[in-house]
Design a protein around this motif. Sequence first.
Motif, PDB file in Angstrom:
ATOM      1  N   GLY A  71       0.812  -1.216   0.000  1.00  0.00           N
ATOM      2  CA  GLY A  71       0.000   0.000   0.000  1.00  0.00           C
ATOM      3  C   GLY A  71       0.839   1.258   0.000  1.00  0.00           C
ATOM      4  N   MET A  72       0.239   2.322   0.504  1.00  0.00           N
ATOM      5  CA  MET A  72       0.885   3.632   0.530  1.00  0.00           C
ATOM      6  C   MET A  72       1.429   3.922   1.921  1.00  0.00           C
ATOM      7  SD  MET A  72      -2.072   5.807  -1.462  1.00  0.00           S
ATOM      8  CE  MET A  72      -1.261   7.373  -1.324  1.00  0.00           C
ATOM      9  N   ARG A  73       2.475   4.727   1.978  1.00  0.00           N
ATOM     10  CA  ARG A  73       2.995   5.200   3.258  1.00  0.00           C
ATOM     11  C   ARG A  73       2.024   6.226   3.839  1.00  0.00           C
ATOM     12  NH1 ARG A  73       9.454   5.794   2.954  1.00  0.00           N
ATOM     13  NH2 ARG A  73       9.815   3.904   1.753  1.00  0.00           N
ATOM     14  N   PRO A  74       1.990   6.334   5.159  1.00  0.00           N
ATOM     15  CA  PRO A  74       1.085   7.315   5.788  1.00  0.00           C
ATOM     16  C   PRO A  74       1.331   8.747   5.315  1.00  0.00           C
ATOM     17  CG  PRO A  74       1.873   5.764   7.423  1.00  0.00           C
ATOM     18  CD  PRO A  74       2.622   5.468   6.152  1.00  0.00           C
ATOM     19  N   ARG A  75       2.581   9.103   5.107  1.00  0.00           N
ATOM     20  CA  ARG A  75       2.878  10.467   4.642  1.00  0.00           C
ATOM     21  C   ARG A  75       2.316  10.697   3.241  1.00  0.00           C
ATOM     22  NH1 ARG A  75       6.939  13.493   1.953  1.00  0.00           N
ATOM     23  NH2 ARG A  75       7.132  15.549   2.871  1.00  0.00           N
ATOM     24  N   ALA A  76       2.412   9.698   2.373  1.00  0.00           N
ATOM     25  CA  ALA A  76       1.869   9.822   1.011  1.00  0.00           C
ATOM     26  C   ALA A  76       0.353   9.961   1.052  1.00  0.00           C
ATOM     27  CB  ALA A  76       2.277   8.617   0.170  1.00  0.00           C
ATOM     28  N   LYS A  77      -0.283   9.225   1.949  1.00  0.00           N
ATOM     29  CA  LYS A  77      -1.732   9.351   2.112  1.00  0.00           C
ATOM     30  C   LYS A  77      -2.105  10.755   2.581  1.00  0.00           C
ATOM     31  CE  LYS A  77      -2.929   4.598   3.198  1.00  0.00           C
ATOM     32  NZ  LYS A  77      -3.624   3.727   4.139  1.00  0.00           N
ATOM     33  N   ALA A  78      -1.345  11.259   3.538  1.00  0.00           N
ATOM     34  CA  ALA A  78      -1.638  12.596   4.068  1.00  0.00           C
ATOM     35  C   ALA A  78      -1.492  13.661   2.985  1.00  0.00           C
ATOM     36  CB  ALA A  78      -0.722  12.900   5.250  1.00  0.00           C
ATOM     37  N   VAL A  79      -0.440  13.565   2.202  1.00  0.00           N
ATOM     38  CA  VAL A  79      -0.235  14.539   1.115  1.00  0.00           C
ATOM     39  C   VAL A  79      -1.344  14.417   0.086  1.00  0.00           C
ATOM     40  CG1 VAL A  79       1.286  15.138  -0.811  1.00  0.00           C
ATOM     41  CG2 VAL A  79       2.250  14.717   1.457  1.00  0.00           C
ATOM     42  N   ALA A  80      -1.706  13.188  -0.272  1.00  0.00           N
ATOM     43  CA  ALA A  80      -2.774  12.980  -1.251  1.00  0.00           C
ATOM     44  C   ALA A  80      -4.092  13.565  -0.748  1.00  0.00           C
ATOM     45  CB  ALA A  80      -2.926  11.490  -1.553  1.00  0.00           C
ATOM     46  N   LEU A  81      -4.406  13.326   0.516  1.00  0.00           N
ATOM     47  CA  LEU A  81      -5.652  13.849   1.069  1.00  0.00           C
ATOM     48  C   LEU A  81      -5.639  15.367   1.163  1.00  0.00           C
ATOM     49  CD1 LEU A  81      -6.369  11.220   3.845  1.00  0.00           C
ATOM     50  CD2 LEU A  81      -7.601  11.537   1.690  1.00  0.00           C
ATOM     51  N   LEU A  82      -4.506  15.923   1.542  1.00  0.00           N
ATOM     52  CA  LEU A  82      -4.399  17.375   1.625  1.00  0.00           C
ATOM     53  C   LEU A  82      -4.616  18.017   0.254  1.00  0.00           C
ATOM     54  CD1 LEU A  82      -3.608  19.889   3.357  1.00  0.00           C
ATOM     55  CD2 LEU A  82      -1.303  19.526   2.504  1.00  0.00           C
ATOM     56  N   LEU A  83      -3.950  17.499  -0.755  1.00  0.00           N
ATOM     57  CA  LEU A  83      -4.106  18.049  -2.103  1.00  0.00           C
ATOM     58  C   LEU A  83      -5.514  17.826  -2.640  1.00  0.00           C
ATOM     59  CD1 LEU A  83      -0.681  17.041  -3.669  1.00  0.00           C
ATOM     60  CD2 LEU A  83      -1.429  19.321  -2.967  1.00  0.00           C
ATOM     61  N   LEU A  84      -6.072  16.662  -2.368  1.00  0.00           N
ATOM     62  CA  LEU A  84      -7.425  16.357  -2.815  1.00  0.00           C
ATOM     63  C   LEU A  84      -8.421  17.348  -2.234  1.00  0.00           C
ATOM     64  CD1 LEU A  84      -9.473  14.208  -4.096  1.00  0.00           C
ATOM     65  CD2 LEU A  84      -9.632  13.370  -1.764  1.00  0.00           C
ATOM     66  N   TRP A  85      -8.400  17.514  -0.907  1.00  0.00           N
ATOM     67  CA  TRP A  85      -9.370  18.387  -0.266  1.00  0.00           C
ATOM     68  C   TRP A  85      -9.133  19.856  -0.592  1.00  0.00           C
ATOM     69  CZ3 TRP A  85     -13.973  17.381   1.668  1.00  0.00           C
ATOM     70  CH2 TRP A  85     -14.286  16.053   1.919  1.00  0.00           C
ATOM     71  N   ALA A  86      -7.888  20.250  -0.749  1.00  0.00           N
ATOM     72  CA  ALA A  86      -7.616  21.651  -1.112  1.00  0.00           C
ATOM     73  C   ALA A  86      -8.154  21.964  -2.506  1.00  0.00           C
ATOM     74  CB  ALA A  86      -6.112  21.921  -1.046  1.00  0.00           C
ATOM     75  N   SER A  87      -7.873  21.097  -3.463  1.00  0.00           N
ATOM     76  CA  SER A  87      -8.314  21.376  -4.833  1.00  0.00           C
ATOM     77  C   SER A  87      -9.826  21.239  -4.970  1.00  0.00           C
ATOM     78  CB  SER A  87      -7.596  20.462  -5.818  1.00  0.00           C
ATOM     79  OG  SER A  87      -7.904  19.118  -5.553  1.00  0.00           O
ATOM     80  N   LEU A  88     -10.403  20.205  -4.358  1.00  0.00           N
ATOM     81  CA  LEU A  88     -11.848  20.045  -4.474  1.00  0.00           C
ATOM     82  C   LEU A  88     -12.596  21.071  -3.625  1.00  0.00           C
ATOM     83  CD1 LEU A  88     -12.321  16.196  -4.681  1.00  0.00           C
ATOM     84  CD2 LEU A  88     -12.360  17.892  -6.500  1.00  0.00           C
ATOM     85  N   GLY A  89     -12.019  21.465  -2.499  1.00  0.00           N
ATOM     86  CA  GLY A  89     -12.637  22.525  -1.707  1.00  0.00           C
ATOM     87  C   GLY A  89     -12.685  23.836  -2.474  1.00  0.00           C
TER      88      GLY A  89
END
Length: 118
Positions: A71-89
């Motif tokens: 799977g993904m590392r926790p840091r990669a998940k955090a970055v992905a979620l941050l970018l996802l929510w920032a752009s979609l927000g």
Amino acid sequence: MSRPARWALLAAGHLCVALAVAGAILPLLPATPFALLAAACYVRASERHHLRLMESRLLGPVLRDWRDRGGMRPRAKAVALLLLWASLGYSATRARHPVARWAIPCVAVVATVAILRV
């Protein structure tokens, strides 16, 4: 393996690499599935291309994490979620159509669940 099959796998691998690179930049296009598909195509068609993909700076860490950890590392998940929510927000606040105002957060929730499950 026949020559046409090898060329088809190489072409599919190249296309998947292009989509994975685009997915590393664009928030809703996932990079990991395309990188995995590219690796699967290359491992069957060309050892040289497969090794080069595994050693790449952009997609290599994702592929090695998937191979070694599943799977993904926790840091990669955090970055992905941050970018996802920032752009979609941002997109949701700029949306003019009422359907888009509720559809964008729904997409964000589904994408968040998918990222957290990986």
